[in-house]
Design an enzyme around this catalytic site. Structure first.
Site, short mmCIF file in Angstrom:
data_model
loop_
_atom_site.label_atom_id
_atom_site.label_comp_id
_atom_site.label_asym_id
_atom_site.label_seq_id
_atom_site.Cartn_x
_atom_site.Cartn_y
_atom_site.Cartn_z
N HIS A 77 7.84 -3.76 8.02
CA HIS A 77 7.33 -3.43 6.82
C HIS A 77 6.02 -2.97 6.60
N ASP A 106 -0.54 29.03 -3.00
CA ASP A 106 0.59 28.27 -2.09
C ASP A 106 -0.65 27.44 -1.22
N TRP A 142 2.12 -4.92 12.80
CA TRP A 142 1.72 -3.35 12.47
C TRP A 142 0.58 -2.99 13.25
N SER A 169 2.16 14.66 12.51
CA SER A 169 2.35 15.39 11.06
C SER A 169 1.13 15.38 10.30
N SER A 170 0.39 14.22 10.37
CA SER A 170 -0.84 13.90 9.53
C SER A 170 -1.84 15.06 10.09
N HIS A 253 -9.55 1.01 10.28
CA HIS A 253 -10.20 0.94 8.87
C HIS A 253 -10.20 2.01 8.21
N GLU A 255 -8.29 4.45 8.13
CA GLU A 255 -7.06 4.41 7.72
C GLU A 255 -6.67 3.69 6.26
N TYR A 257 -8.86 3.66 3.96
CA TYR A 257 -9.59 4.49 2.93
C TYR A 257 -8.60 5.94 2.75
N SER A 268 -9.39 9.30 -11.16
CA SER A 268 -10.73 10.33 -11.46
C SER A 268 -9.98 11.27 -12.55
N HIS A 302 -14.95 -5.53 11.56
CA HIS A 302 -14.73 -6.57 10.69
C HIS A 302 -13.16 -7.12 10.61
N HIS A 303 -12.31 -6.66 11.31
CA HIS A 303 -11.22 -7.06 11.67
C HIS A 303 -10.95 -8.04 12.80
N THR A 328 -18.52 2.12 -3.62
CA THR A 328 -17.16 1.62 -4.42
C THR A 328 -17.43 1.07 -5.82
N LYS A 331 -18.27 3.95 -8.01
CA LYS A 331 -17.16 4.56 -8.72
C LYS A 331 -16.40 3.70 -9.78
N ARG A 450 -0.68 -16.15 8.41
CA ARG A 450 0.12 -15.05 8.30
C ARG A 450 1.31 -14.74 9.26
C1 HEA Z 1 1.09 -0.37 2.40
C2 HEA Z 1 1.65 -0.68 1.40
C3 HEA Z 1 2.40 -1.97 1.49
C4 HEA Z 1 3.28 -2.14 0.13
C5 HEA Z 1 3.37 -1.17 -1.11
C6 HEA Z 1 3.55 -3.37 0.22
C7 HEA Z 1 4.54 -4.28 -0.39
C8 HEA Z 1 4.98 -5.36 -0.61
N1 HEA Z 1 4.63 -6.31 0.58
FE1 HEA Z 1 3.60 -6.18 2.22
N2 HEA Z 1 2.41 -5.66 4.06
C9 HEA Z 1 1.69 -4.40 4.06
C10 HEA Z 1 1.72 -3.30 3.37
C11 HEA Z 1 2.46 -3.13 1.99
N3 HEA Z 1 3.14 -4.17 1.49
C12 HEA Z 1 1.19 -4.57 5.37
C13 HEA Z 1 0.40 -3.52 6.19
C14 HEA Z 1 1.53 -5.91 5.87
C15 HEA Z 1 0.93 -6.46 7.30
C16 HEA Z 1 2.06 -6.42 8.36
C17 HEA Z 1 1.65 -7.16 9.57
O1 HEA Z 1 1.17 -8.34 9.21
O2 HEA Z 1 1.92 -6.72 10.53
C18 HEA Z 1 2.13 -6.43 4.87
C19 HEA Z 1 2.51 -7.84 5.12
C20 HEA Z 1 3.37 -8.57 4.13
C21 HEA Z 1 3.74 -9.76 4.14
C22 HEA Z 1 3.08 -10.88 5.12
C23 HEA Z 1 4.35 -10.92 6.03
C24 HEA Z 1 3.87 -11.93 7.35
O3 HEA Z 1 2.63 -12.13 7.26
O4 HEA Z 1 4.53 -12.24 7.90
C25 HEA Z 1 4.62 -10.38 2.92
C26 HEA Z 1 4.72 -11.32 2.44
O5 HEA Z 1 5.01 -11.88 1.39
C27 HEA Z 1 4.61 -8.99 2.18
C28 HEA Z 1 5.28 -8.79 0.79
C29 HEA Z 1 5.18 -7.59 0.10
C30 HEA Z 1 5.98 -7.51 -1.15
C31 HEA Z 1 6.72 -8.49 -1.46
C32 HEA Z 1 5.81 -6.13 -1.43
C33 HEA Z 1 6.45 -5.47 -2.51
O6 HEA Z 1 5.45 -4.90 -3.24
C34 HEA Z 1 7.45 -4.66 -2.51
C35 HEA Z 1 8.36 -3.89 -3.66
C36 HEA Z 1 9.18 -3.04 -3.30
C37 HEA Z 1 10.78 -3.21 -3.31
C38 HEA Z 1 11.23 -4.42 -3.31
C39 HEA Z 1 11.77 -2.01 -2.83
C40 HEA Z 1 12.07 -0.98 -4.13
C41 HEA Z 1 12.76 -1.68 -4.90
C42 HEA Z 1 14.20 -1.55 -4.92
C43 HEA Z 1 14.87 -1.22 -3.55
C44 HEA Z 1 15.08 -2.05 -6.04
C45 HEA Z 1 15.96 -3.15 -5.52
C46 HEA Z 1 15.29 -4.47 -5.48
C47 HEA Z 1 15.78 -5.67 -5.67
C48 HEA Z 1 17.28 -5.85 -5.32
C49 HEA Z 1 15.16 -6.85 -5.83
N4 HEA Z 1 3.80 -7.94 2.88
C1 HEA Z 2 -6.42 0.51 0.23
C2 HEA Z 2 -6.78 -0.29 1.38
C3 HEA Z 2 -7.90 -1.21 1.66
C4 HEA Z 2 -8.94 -1.28 0.86
C5 HEA Z 2 -9.62 -0.21 -0.24
C6 HEA Z 2 -9.80 -2.17 1.38
C7 HEA Z 2 -11.26 -2.49 0.99
C8 HEA Z 2 -11.94 -3.17 1.61
N1 HEA Z 2 -11.59 -4.28 2.51
FE1 HEA Z 2 -9.85 -4.49 3.41
N2 HEA Z 2 -8.07 -4.49 4.38
C9 HEA Z 2 -7.09 -3.70 4.03
C10 HEA Z 2 -7.06 -2.59 3.32
C11 HEA Z 2 -7.89 -2.27 2.50
N3 HEA Z 2 -9.15 -2.76 2.43
C12 HEA Z 2 -5.66 -4.03 5.12
C13 HEA Z 2 -4.74 -3.25 5.05
C14 HEA Z 2 -6.28 -5.22 5.61
C15 HEA Z 2 -5.62 -5.93 6.70
C16 HEA Z 2 -5.11 -5.37 8.02
C17 HEA Z 2 -4.13 -6.20 8.92
O1 HEA Z 2 -4.86 -7.07 9.51
O2 HEA Z 2 -3.05 -6.05 8.77
C18 HEA Z 2 -7.75 -5.44 5.08
C19 HEA Z 2 -8.40 -6.47 5.94
C20 HEA Z 2 -9.84 -6.48 5.71
C21 HEA Z 2 -10.87 -7.38 6.30
C22 HEA Z 2 -10.41 -8.12 7.59
C23 HEA Z 2 -9.73 -9.57 7.02
C24 HEA Z 2 -9.27 -10.29 8.32
O3 HEA Z 2 -8.29 -9.85 8.97
O4 HEA Z 2 -9.83 -11.21 8.43
C25 HEA Z 2 -11.75 -7.23 5.99
C26 HEA Z 2 -13.17 -7.59 6.16
O5 HEA Z 2 -14.32 -7.42 6.06
C27 HEA Z 2 -11.91 -6.41 4.48
C28 HEA Z 2 -12.92 -5.90 3.82
C29 HEA Z 2 -12.76 -4.90 2.85
C30 HEA Z 2 -13.96 -4.57 2.05
C31 HEA Z 2 -15.45 -4.94 1.94
C32 HEA Z 2 -13.58 -3.53 1.20
C33 HEA Z 2 -14.13 -2.70 0.37
O6 HEA Z 2 -13.85 -1.31 0.47
C34 HEA Z 2 -13.97 -3.11 -1.00
C35 HEA Z 2 -15.09 -2.57 -1.99
C36 HEA Z 2 -14.80 -2.93 -3.36
C37 HEA Z 2 -15.35 -3.82 -4.42
C38 HEA Z 2 -16.33 -4.66 -3.70
C39 HEA Z 2 -15.11 -3.97 -5.50
C40 HEA Z 2 -15.71 -3.06 -6.68
C41 HEA Z 2 -17.28 -2.89 -6.51
C42 HEA Z 2 -17.98 -3.28 -7.66
C43 HEA Z 2 -17.44 -3.93 -8.86
C44 HEA Z 2 -19.47 -3.41 -7.47
C45 HEA Z 2 -20.12 -4.59 -7.51
C46 HEA Z 2 -19.86 -5.60 -6.47
C47 HEA Z 2 -20.83 -6.44 -5.38
C48 HEA Z 2 -22.12 -6.21 -5.54
C49 HEA Z 2 -19.99 -7.35 -4.90
N4 HEA Z 2 -10.46 -5.88 4.57
CU LIG Z 3 -11.11 -2.77 7.45
#
Ligand code: HEA
Ligand code: HEA
Ligand SMILES: [Cu+2]
Ligand code: CUA
Lengths: 525, 282, 370
Positions: A77, A106, A142, A169-170, A253, A255, A257, A268, A302-303, A328, A331, A450
């Site tokens: 997933h 293009d 993942w 590809s990327s 990380h 990634e 962003y 925007s 931080h991860h 952020t 923005k 998790r």
């Molecule tokens: C990048 C984007 C992304 C998106 C979009 C989603 C979307 C969703 N994710 Fe997640 N998720 C991750 C990225 C994402 N996820 C990542 C990176 C992890 C960590 C993996 C790891 O731990 O290694 C994670 C892990 C994760 C967990 C934790 C699993 C675990 O720790 O064991 C869960 C649990 O609830 C979850 C749930 C969901 C759900 C319910 C959606 C929903 O938003 C999905 C909705 C979409 C659909 C359902 C499909 C489209 C619709 C249809 C096909 C129509 C038919 C539908 C029906 C018949 C109901 N996700």
């Molecule tokens: C689109 C993807 C995305 C984005 C944008 C971010 C944004 C941020 N993430 Fe997140 N992050 C993930 C995707 C993302 N993350 C994923 C996928 C994981 C889990 C991976 C895995 O383990 O599987 C993760 C996990 C993760 C962790 C590790 C958690 C853990 O495993 O224990 C941490 C820890 O620092 C973190 C921090 C942050 C911070 C500080 C931001 C900041 O960029 C957020 C900044 C934004 C704001 C703060 C809000 C707006 C700001 C204001 C309104 C200004 C005023 C605010 C203040 C003065 C507070 N993220």
């Molecule tokens: Cu990070």
């Protein structure tokens, strides 16, 4: 600048049709369309896997899957959503929009562009078939942490090669995008006149080029540890499992962003258009984007707050991570200031953008909570983190993608989408999204780890809510599918510029945009 | 095919999809190969063959397009940007492996020998470099810097000069010197590869230095091997360029393919210098 | 829709059993150590700061959404770019962040101070259980518990997991042998692992530390109240990651000494790991004690995978699958079985087995597969 001309008209007669048109195309719009459909298919695949997760977690106890299969669901997933759904969707937008928005004919390398896309289906095939090989798909998460990933069966190797191919590809895609933006802008379009979507993609493409090879390096070392008896991640040979994590998160990380900056770009474009008011601070938006990108390279650990790094390391990575809240914030404030005293209407694109702003920021704040090391020690690897990243990925990246789709659908198809359906899609998504993921904060704080297939009974009620929400959210996406198909099939004819406040170059072209974008480059004043 | 003005957009082409098919075969083939599934090696070979076919076809098309003047100066700029960023991505790829070397040498190995914590698990392990690791009994000798590696450094540095010489000749339109310079570069490249192969054989047989020799063995072979692979690619590209030169391709003012390859060659050169210092010498 | 709502209502009201003693369902569990308390208040502080900022920013946005819309006739203003405003909204968040960083820094430094412990325990993660070695004590606890070893596996029966029996109160959070520690003493935990990364986590103590194979990491806690504290492995470690809980029993010093005395005399119990049987709801009892009996070891443990060929394991009796393996020689086979190879876990996942027992099991398997 030399005249930017499409290509010779006599060639139009040889255009292949049917399947070969799509297999061999060099047209940025065709390729964009391919990317978008591919990513939607992957979104459904990844979503169904998520539903598999949620179904098992509906109540405590093991009902549906074996624990190892559950881990495979989680892993696949994550991988499929990140690499198959979100990233390609943004590249699809880049393909469609960048040439249109900078007045180019293009992409700079039209043939390589096709290659970037067609690498994805083999990669997806590797991932999906890995479920069916002996031992099943990889269940190491993942993040593919060693040494668990070293223990996995053949599915792991398939995933490794899939990552290699998607990386290639990327990288090709990004090189193409950078070159297009730097070298193919219409006369007069200076960098600081580019629409923000183009800016965010330029910066994203740099991130991609810098980190995809690093990921490839990480999984290559994994591969040699698995099969060629190296000890990169094995203490017995002087290696260290934590080394893998450092290399992975140096990619990982930036990634995240990569998955949010283009979303910022879309929002925007949308907010000023529907506020009928120029973006409040264009220049500061550009600088903020660049700052986020630069900072993203120095926060990766931080991860890894619980791997046991020295206090100095924890402090450095905590401070650096917290700092990202500043750009952020710039923005977020900019978007709100753009809306302030505008003359707003709330068609579907705007709804999704405002929804994005509201809910993504919640994810940002929980990110900030994670960034505070002592708190992270409590919530690392719990559902709090799952809640955090779905707030930023689903309500962030995915909502922005929906917003952009509705925004540009008229330009792509020549028809207006059905506004009622769009609004329904928004409200269903918004409600079910929060139902699914908001309760996960509670679960995480209260101590649910998790990546577990079963849990203590005290977590039962919130898990049930989350599972119901997930199915609702999934079903809501059918509305989206229906709405898009309906719009492609027909509907009210779209004018060249259906949105009153929109002002970038693509709106000067008729809808649908002609097959060859700007045969003669527009002059930008 | 296309007027010199305007930005050239190629016709629909089968090469990308052929390449994808090749990679699909290679991906499945390698995975099966590594897990002892019978068909693996065959699939891998088929994939490689298709890939070679694709490269011939695609690069052939590009060479033809270039020679018939389809590429405007603007296209040329695109090529330059793209090659630069491609090389940058390669730099990052190497950075991952150099990072691993740094990490093991400076962090994990000392950590494993740490008196307070490491000693609990690995009481007899002493930190230092070169080292295999606390769990590896077998002994090995490290690769000295001043034998073959030093010669290889000289070879590569010289080849950097010869390729520049060839470039200079191309700009002067002196075809003889161009061909000579290129041929010499290729020769130097091939000698480098041969020496490296010899070095590997020597390492494995006489020094007992293999991939499984822990931190030193893994980083040594990963870095030098990945670099060696790049030298091989570079040499093949140089050979292609030489053939194109012999066929009369390239003009003093338009020879991007030549330049791209020479950039690549210089990049490989610089990486080698880093390797020489960090892997062999220090 | 109404059905859905009623289901949600049902869900929220149902199931109130609470395994992390007296703990909130919405927030961090009640802190029971000084560090956990610091973390708790830190979280409260940051949460509220974030809530306030959130309300301010989005309050503005919603005011704008309601007042500045076209449908109420609002005309768009055209202002943009204002350096003063932009500087302000860059500097203020920065200052707020510094305010957050200050207490966080203090807590980090406290957490990292593992010096002068009263008791040091090495916690080793195995696939899938925990092993605890009481190392040499210092100060008032010198000699009390030295050399005690405890293995702790999940105690919840398979029947409960596979829905064949009602779930107990501490479902999934109970072990056969608890880790016993004295209260009001500084306890240093060294973590390491035998196979993959695990993480030792007890929420009430504010302690979570990865256990990394081949490396030692440390952390510490001090419990003030006697009681039973529960946690779980917090790093994905394979199939039974969800089934390796951590249970700590904190007792007063006298009781601890009693316990230690008893356990020092009795040989450290070598417990077999609980395996969630791969093939359904029956438990796979594993036996280790007693004379070296290859068949018994095989039936109890190895058969879980090798019986049906789970996870790519060569099936016992499948001559084709074994031929090439047997050809490697017995020594190699035994070596692989002891150290693990690819998906095959070391000693089949039970580190308590002796090498001889593994060898006997291999012999038994080879016998059946020749
Ligand atoms: C990048 C984007 C992304 C998106 C979009 C989603 C979307 C969703 N994710 Fe997640 N998720 C991750 C990225 C994402 N996820 C990542 C990176 C992890 C960590 C993996 C790891 O731990 O290694 C994670 C892990 C994760 C967990 C934790 C699993 C675990 O720790 O064991 C869960 C649990 O609830 C979850 C749930 C969901 C759900 C319910 C959606 C929903 O938003 C999905 C909705 C979409 C659909 C359902 C499909 C489209 C619709 C249809 C096909 C129509 C038919 C539908 C029906 C018949 C109901 N996700
Ligand atoms: C689109 C993807 C995305 C984005 C944008 C971010 C944004 C941020 N993430 Fe997140 N992050 C993930 C995707 C993302 N993350 C994923 C996928 C994981 C889990 C991976 C895995 O383990 O599987 C993760 C996990 C993760 C962790 C590790 C958690 C853990 O495993 O224990 C941490 C820890 O620092 C973190 C921090 C942050 C911070 C500080 C931001 C900041 O960029 C957020 C900044 C934004 C704001 C703060 C809000 C707006 C700001 C204001 C309104 C200004 C005023 C605010 C203040 C003065 C507070 N993220
Ligand atoms: Cu990070
Ligand atoms: Cu052990 Cu998870």
């Amino acid at each position: 600048m030399e005249a930017v001309h499409g290509h010779d008209h006599s060639h139009d007669h040889h255009h292949p049709t049917g399947l070969t048109r799509w297999l061999m195309t060099t047209n940025h719009k065709d390729i964009g369309t391919l990317y978008l459909w591919f990513s939607f298919a992957m979104f459904i695949t990844g979503g169904l896997l998520a539903l598999g997760i949620r179904a098992e977690l509906f109540k405590p106890g093991m009902q549906l899957w074996q624990p190892e299969f559950f881990n495979q669901l989680t892993t696949m997933h994550g991988l499929i959503m990140v690499f198959g759904a979100i990233m390609p969707a943004f590249v699809g937008f880049a393909n469609w929009q960048i040439p249109l928005m900078i007045g180019a004919s293009d992409m700079a390398f039209a043939r390589m562009n096709n290659f970037s896309f067609w690498l994805l289906p083999p990669a997806a095939a590797l991932l999906v078939t890995s479920f069916f090989v002996p031992g099943g798909a990889t269940g190491a998460g993942w993040t593919l942490y060693a040494p668990l990933s070293v223990q996995q069966g053949m599915g792991m190797d398939l995933a490794i090669f899939a990552v290699h191919i998607m990386g290639a590809s990327s990288i090709m895609g990004s090189i193409n995008i950078i070159t297009t933006i730097l070298n193919m802008r219409a006369p007069g379009m200076t960098l600081m006149k580019m629409p923000l979507f183009v800016w965010t993609w330029l910066i994203t493409a740099y991130l991609l080029i810098a980190v995809m090879p690093v990921l490839a390096g990480a999984v290559t070392m994994l591969l040699t540890d698995r099969h060629f008896d190296t000890h990169f991640f094995n203490a017995a040979g002087g290696g260290d499992p934590v080394l893998y994590q450092h290399v992975f998160w140096f990619f990982g990380h930036p990634e995240v962003y990569i998955m949010i900056l283009p979303a910022f770009g879309i929002v925007s474009q949308v907010i000023p258009a529907f506020a009928r008011k120029p973006l409040f601070g264009y220049a500061s938006m550009v600088y903020a984007t660049a700052s986020i990108a630069i900072l993203s390279f120095i926060v990766w650990a931080h991860h890894m707050f619980v791997v046991g790094m020295p206090a100095a390391g924890q402090l450095f990575f905590m401070y650096a991570t917290m700092l990202i809240a500043v750009p952020t914030g710039v923005k977020v404030f900019n978007w709100v200031a753009t809306m302030w005293k505008g003359s707003m209407t709330f068609e579907t694109p705007m709804l999704f953008s405002v929804g994005f702003l509201f809910v993504f920021s919640m994810g940002g704040f929980t990110g900030l909570v994670c960034a505070i090391t002592p708190i992270d020690i409590q919530i690392q690897d719990t559902y709090y983190v799952v809640a955090h990243f779905h707030y930023v990925l689903v309500a962030g990246s995915l909502f922005a993608l929906f917003s952009g789709t509705y925004f540009w659908l008229p330009k792509w198809t020549g028809h207006m989408y059905d506004e009622k359906l769009g609004k329904l899609h928004f409200w269903c998504s918004m409600i079910f999204f929060n139902l699914t993921f908001f309760v996960m904060h509670f679960l995480g704080l209260a101590g649910m780890p998790r990546r577990v297939p079963d849990y203590a009974t005290q977590f039962a009620d919130f898990n049930m809510i989350a599972s119901i929400g997930a199915f609702g959210f999934g079903l809501s996406q059918l509305i989206f599918l229906w709405c898009v198909i309906k719009c492609i099939k027909g509907g009210e004819k779209a004018p060249a510029k259906p949105w009153e406040g929109a002002d970038s170059l693509e709106w000067t072209l008729p809808s649908p945009a002609p097959y060859h974008s700007f045969e003669t480059p527009p002059i930008v004043k | 095919m296309q007027a010199a003005h305007g930005y050239y957009i190629p016709q629909p082409s089968k090469w990308p999809i052929v390449g994808s098919i090749a990679l699909a075969f290679m991906g499945f083939g390698s995975a099966m190969f590594m897990n002892d599934v019978g068909a693996g090696p065959w699939l891998l070979c088929i994939g490689l063959a298709i890939l070679a076919y694709m490269m011939f076809g695609w690069f052939g098309t590009v060479a033809r397009e270039s020679e018939t003047g389809t590429y405007s100066p603007q296209v040329d700029i695109s090529f330059r940007w793209s090659m630069s960023w491609f090389i940058f991505s390669e730099v990052m790829f190497f950075a991952a492996f150099f990072g691993a070397l740094f990490y093991m040498r400076a962090l994990s190995v000392p950590d494993l020998a740490d008196a307070d914590t490491g000693a609990l698990l690995w009481p007899d392990f002493k930190s230092g470099w070169p080292v295999s690791g606390p769990g590896i009994e077998e002994k090995f000798s490290p690769m000295g810097a001043w034998g073959i590696p030093a010669i290889n450094t000289l070879l590569l540095l010289t080849s950097g000069i010869t390729v520049t010489w060839a470039h200079w000749a191309l700009k002067k339109n002196d075809r003889t010197q161009l061909n000579l310079g290129l041929a010499l570069t290729i020769l130097l490249g091939i000698s480098f590869i041969c020496l490296q192969v010899y070095e590997y054989v020597h390492a494995a047989h006489e020094l007992n230095l293999t991939l499984s020799q822990g931190a030193y063995g893994a980083t040594f072979y990963m870095l030098t091997g990945f670099h060696g692979f790049h030298v091989t690619m570079g040499t093949i590209m140089l050979i292609v360029i030489l053939f194109r030169c012999l066929a009369g391709h390239f003009k003093p003012e338009n020879h991007f393919a030549f330049e791209a390859v020479s950039w690549y060659w210089h990049f490989v050169d610089v990486v080698w210098l880093l390797l020489f210092v960090l892997v062999y010498w220090l | 829709m109404s059905k859905l709502l009623s289901m949600i209502a049902l869900a929220t009201s149902a199931l109130a059993t609470n395994a992390y003693a007296a703990t909130s369902k919405y927030g961090l569990p009640d802190p029971e150590s000084p560090i956990a308390r610091e973390i708790y208040s830190l979280h409260t502080l940051i949460l509220w700061i974030c809530v306030v900022i959130f309300v301010l920013v989005f309050g503005m946005m919603f005011i704008s959404i309601f007042k500045h819309r076209k449908s109420v006739g609002h005309k768009a203003a055209h202002f943009h770019e204002n350096t003063t405003v932009e500087v302000i909204w860059t500097v203020i968040p920065f200052v707020i962040l510094m305010g957050m960083a200050y207490p966080a820094t203090k807590t980090i430094i406290d957490m990292k101070d593992t010096s002068n412990p009263d008791l040091t325990i090495k916690a080793t993660g195995y696939q899938w259980k925990w092993g605890y070695d009481y190392l040499k004590g210092e100060g008032s606890l010198a000699g009390v518990s030295d050399g005690i070893t405890v293995y702790a596996s999940l105690a919840t029966p398979m029947d409960q997991i596979y829905e064949n029996a009602p779930k107990s109160e501490n479902y999934l959070l109970e072990v056969d042998n608890e880790l016993v520690v004295p209260i009001n003493k500084k306890i240093r935990i060294l973590t390491t692992a035998a196979d993959v990364i695990h993480a030792w986590w007890v929420p009430a103590f504010g302690v979570k530390q990865d256990a990394i194979p081949g490396f030692i990491r440390d952390t510490w806690f001090l419990v003030e109240k006697p009681g039973v504290y529960r946690g779980q492995c917090a790093e994905l470690c394979g199939k039974e990651h969800g089934f390796m809980p951590i249970v700590v029993r904190a007792v007063d010093e006298a009781e601890f000494k009693d316990w230690a005395a008893k356990n020092k005399s009795a040989a450290a119990p070598a417990d077999a790991p609980m395996q969630v049987a791969a093939a359904g709801g029956t438990s796979a009892p594993a036996a280790a004690a007693g004379p070296v009996d290859g068949k018994k070891t095989y039936d109890g443990l190895c058969a879980a995978c090798h019986g049906a060929g789970i996870a790519g394991a060569p099936k016992v009796g499948d001559k084709g699958a074994w031929a090439t393996r047997i050809a490697q020689g017995e020594g190699t086979l035994v070596d692989h079985a002891i150290k693990g190879i690819r998906t095959m876990p070391a000693k089949g996942g039970n580190p308590a087995l002796s090498d001889a027992e593994v060898k006997a099991a291999v012999d038994h398997m080879v016998e059946l597969s020749k």
